[in-house]
Design a protein around this motif. Structure first.
Motif, PDB file in Angstrom:
ATOM      1  N   MET A  30       0.856  -1.183   0.000  1.00 39.55           N
ATOM      2  CA  MET A  30       0.000   0.000   0.000  1.00 39.55           C
ATOM      3  C   MET A  30       0.893   1.234   0.000  1.00 39.55           C
ATOM      4  O   MET A  30       1.851   1.303   0.773  1.00 39.55           O
ATOM      5  N   THR A  31       0.602   2.168  -0.876  1.00 42.48           N
ATOM      6  CA  THR A  31       1.341   3.429  -0.893  1.00 42.48           C
ATOM      7  C   THR A  31       0.529   4.476  -0.148  1.00 42.48           C
ATOM      8  O   THR A  31      -0.589   4.806  -0.549  1.00 42.48           O
ATOM      9  N   LEU A  32       1.081   4.958   0.945  1.00 39.11           N
ATOM     10  CA  LEU A  32       0.409   5.948   1.782  1.00 39.11           C
ATOM     11  C   LEU A  32       1.154   7.280   1.699  1.00 39.11           C
ATOM     12  O   LEU A  32       2.354   7.315   1.411  1.00 39.11           O
ATOM     13  N   ILE A  33       0.426   8.346   1.961  1.00 36.69           N
ATOM     14  CA  ILE A  33       1.010   9.682   1.942  1.00 36.69           C
ATOM     15  C   ILE A  33       1.188  10.160   3.380  1.00 36.69           C
ATOM     16  O   ILE A  33       0.241  10.149   4.169  1.00 36.69           O
ATOM     17  N   SER A  34       2.392  10.580   3.706  1.00 43.23           N
ATOM     18  CA  SER A  34       2.648  11.069   5.055  1.00 43.23           C
ATOM     19  C   SER A  34       1.865  12.353   5.312  1.00 43.23           C
ATOM     20  O   SER A  34       1.955  13.303   4.523  1.00 43.23           O
ATOM     21  N   GLU A  93      -6.931   4.973   8.836  1.00 48.03           N
ATOM     22  CA  GLU A  93      -7.013   6.433   8.753  1.00 48.03           C
ATOM     23  C   GLU A  93      -6.536   6.975   7.410  1.00 48.03           C
ATOM     24  O   GLU A  93      -6.629   8.174   7.165  1.00 48.03           O
ATOM     25  N   TRP A  94      -6.008   6.112   6.568  1.00 48.27           N
ATOM     26  CA  TRP A  94      -5.602   6.525   5.227  1.00 48.27           C
ATOM     27  C   TRP A  94      -6.633   6.041   4.205  1.00 48.27           C
ATOM     28  O   TRP A  94      -7.177   4.936   4.344  1.00 48.27           O
ATOM     29  N   GLY A 103      -8.405  13.432   6.988  1.00 44.35           N
ATOM     30  CA  GLY A 103      -8.400  14.464   8.023  1.00 44.35           C
ATOM     31  C   GLY A 103      -7.007  15.051   8.155  1.00 44.35           C
ATOM     32  O   GLY A 103      -5.998  14.347   8.056  1.00 44.35           O
ATOM     33  N   GLY A 104      -6.943  16.335   8.369  1.00 47.87           N
ATOM     34  CA  GLY A 104      -5.644  16.988   8.455  1.00 47.87           C
ATOM     35  C   GLY A 104      -4.998  16.849   9.819  1.00 47.87           C
ATOM     36  O   GLY A 104      -5.649  16.518  10.806  1.00 47.87           O
ATOM     37  N   ARG A 172      -3.366  13.689  20.002  1.00 51.85           N
ATOM     38  CA  ARG A 172      -4.439  14.182  19.138  1.00 51.85           C
ATOM     39  C   ARG A 172      -5.784  14.238  19.863  1.00 51.85           C
ATOM     40  O   ARG A 172      -6.788  14.626  19.279  1.00 51.85           O
ATOM     41  N   GLY A 173      -5.801  13.840  21.126  1.00 54.03           N
ATOM     42  CA  GLY A 173      -7.023  13.942  21.918  1.00 54.03           C
ATOM     43  C   GLY A 173      -8.013  12.824  21.696  1.00 54.03           C
ATOM     44  O   GLY A 173      -9.220  13.013  21.881  1.00 54.03           O
ATOM     45  N   ALA A 174      -7.525  11.651  21.316  1.00 49.52           N
ATOM     46  CA  ALA A 174      -8.429  10.521  21.094  1.00 49.52           C
ATOM     47  C   ALA A 174      -9.135  10.148  22.394  1.00 49.52           C
ATOM     48  O   ALA A 174      -8.563  10.242  23.482  1.00 49.52           O
TER      49      ALA A 174
END
Length: 556
Positions: A30-34, A93-94, A103-104, A172-174
């Motif tokens: 899988m190619t994910l974007i950082s 999340e991706w 989500g940013g 992140r406040g999860a």
């Protein structure tokens, strides 16, 4: 004899003909974007269509739900770590198509990531780069360009990826439920990992030695059973008479199966016994460093495992206290907490949770008593709640037999919480927590955000289920809006008054576009003065200086 075949037999704990046709679990790149620097990186994931199935559970389930396979340990592939920054999150999340993060990430979180992980990232990057250089040199390949080098996911240990993910989620406040589920997957990843045999040429003789004893217990056509194989490996290990390599293989397998069974004390004792044995080996024995190193590694992983499971258990308790789970969800969560407490050595507290589960009306205590009096057990197709109640009964009997001291009634630090579950209906929309108060002091933007989320959830409810919710609480109860705390439990965040709602009388297709679906009960301060806000059927937020009533057509 083919020693690689011996390892394969051992790896599956003599999987028999009944499982021979199970499909192997497949993984894919899988190619994910950082989300930190926008650069792509490659990880390995499990296709969505293989998220369930026989291939994942040919080695069975543990009592807390952990799945085991004779092949790939699935939980190792549910978390990804950005190799440029060590930002980590669940792969869910991706976006599975574009690879972009859903989500940013705010600038302050990016700055925190750089500060929190940079030192360790630099150390690991240099180590991985030097390793890649050495490998290229040994294979006669051109040297690796440092500016183009990217660490692989496999070079980042799975426990580190989950540990970093937990840090990131906390920053992140999860909510506790999200922390708990992530930590539980981290624990399961390690539990599944240690149950996969070690492949090393120096251990082939040990596999052959132990496999000779194992094969005497094989019955054609049977599937894997922890209840059968745990005592088999216990006996093989404790009887002795094995070489050092054989002792390692038998001991680590016994340790791994005991970890599945949940006895932390025995698991530690097995590793201590192995460690003591290998310490006595002659210094010039070539196998000594390998055997000692493998035991040390398992001890380290056990500590990591207990840490993850403790975080998961404590956060599940916090999430239940925060009322993050519906009543339907609570059954499983009470069991998971009981198992987590037992597996981390807090047996007396675990008994409290098993007692609560066994007494929950959904588990049908009277029916279970009748089944027990008949000398039977619930059928395999029995109600899931009944099965969980039966499991709680068994755990209570086991812990009592083991001599765990307990008064027999719920009495520990979670007594109030468990009594609220048993007697006050905690988990139901109508449950009133006397300690809870709606948040107040928010602003116009907070109110509009919550009103929009609640209103869209009402429309989504109708779209999915073909009917309107009778109350806003039903959005949470029916899992349309999974986190009601995010919307202040349907109270406006400014004045703390409940949002107004009335189920429309028309179908979704017939509702006029400007029909008010949800509205504020109290006026909200804005730059235009105090106004009332409403979410309309056309998914727009409108305001007026006069009170607004759900079901009516909006007029300014």
């Amino acid at each position: 004899m083919n020693l690689s075949r011996i390892r394969n037999l051992f790896a599956a704990l003599v999987l028999l003909l009944s499982a021979a046709n199970a499909h192997a679990l497949q993984v894919q790149d899988m190619t994910l974007i950082s989300p930190i620097n926008g650069q792509p990186f490659t990880t390995v994931g499990i296709p969505a269509e293989q998220a369930t199935g026989e291939a994942l559970v040919d080695m069975g389930y543990d009592d807390d739900g952990c799945r085991h396979s004779s092949g790939i340990a699935e939980y190792s592939y549910y978390v990804a770590t950005c190799p440029y920054s060590y930002f980590s999150a669940l792969t869910a999340e991706w976006d599975s198509t574009s690879g972009r993060f859903l989500g940013g990430i705010p600038p302050e979180i990016k700055a925190w990531v750089d500060k929190e992980f940079n030192s360790e990232w630099q150390t690991d990057f240099n180590r991985s780069f030097q390793s890649a250089q050495s490998m290229a040199r040994n294979h006669g390949q051109p040297p690796v360009d440092r500016k183009d080098f990217v660490m692989s996911q496999q070079s980042i240990p799975i426990e580190k990826r989950y540990r970093y993910a937990l840090k990131c989620y906390e920053k992140r406040g999860a909510r506790p439920a999200a922390i708990a589920k992530t930590a539980l997957m981290g624990a399961w990843a390690l539990r599944a990992f240690v149950n996969v045999p070690i492949g090393h040429q120096q251990l082939d003789g040990g596999y052959e030695e132990v496999n000779d004893k194992v094969m005497r217990h094989v019955k054609e056509g049977e599937s894997f059973s922890l209840a059968k194989w745990l005592p088999v490996y216990k006996q093989i290990f404790e009887e002795g008479g094995l070489t050092n390599e054989g002792s390692l293989i038998a001991g680590l397998t016994y340790f791994a199966l005991e970890l599945r069974n949940g006895d932390l004390t025995v698991s530690r004792k097995v590793l201590d016994t192995l460690g003591e044995r290998f310490t006595k080996m002659p210094q010039n024995n070539n196998a000594r460093p390998l055997l000692q190193g493998l035991v040390r590694e398992r001890k380290r992983m056990l500590d990591e495992y207990v840490g993850f499971l403790t975080i998961a258990t404590d956060n599940f308790i916090a999430a239940i206290q925060n009322e993050e789970f519906t009543r339907d969800d609570l059954l499983n969560k009470v069991l998971v907490v009981g198992e987590g407490l037992r597996r981390t050595g807090r047996e007396a507290q675990a008994i409290d949770w098993y007692l609560a589960l066994s007494q929950m009306i959904e588990t049908q205590p009277r029916l279970r008593d009748e089944i027990r009096q008949q000398g039977k057990a619930p059928a395999s197709d029995a109600n899931g709640a009944v099965q969980m109640g039966w499991m709680a009964d068994q755990k209570l009997a086991q812990l009592t037999k083991a001599g765990v001291v307990h008064p027999g009634t719920i009495a520990g630090p979670h007594k109030g919480l468990l009594n609220a579950i048993l007697f006050d209906g905690l988990g139901k929309p109508e449950y009133v927590n006397p300690a809870w108060r709606p948040s107040t002091g928010g602003n116009q933007q907070d109110c509009v955000f919550m009103l929009d989320l609640v209103g869209k959830s009402v429309l989504d409810f109708n779209f999915r289920l073909g009917a309107w919710p009778m109350t806003l609480g039903e959005l949470w109860e029916r899992h349309i809006l999974k986190d009601r705390n995010r919307v202040n439990r349907f109270y406006d965040p400014v004045k703390g008054s409940p949002f107004l709602y009335a189920a429309p009388k028309q179908s979704l297709e017939s509702v006029p576009a400007k029909t008010i679906i949800v509205a504020t009960q109290e006026p909200i301060p804005t730059n235009q003065g105090d106004v009332y806000f409403a979410f309309l059927a056309n998914m727009k937020i409108e305001w007026a200086s006069h009170p607004l009533k759900p079901g009516e057509v909006f007029e300014k």
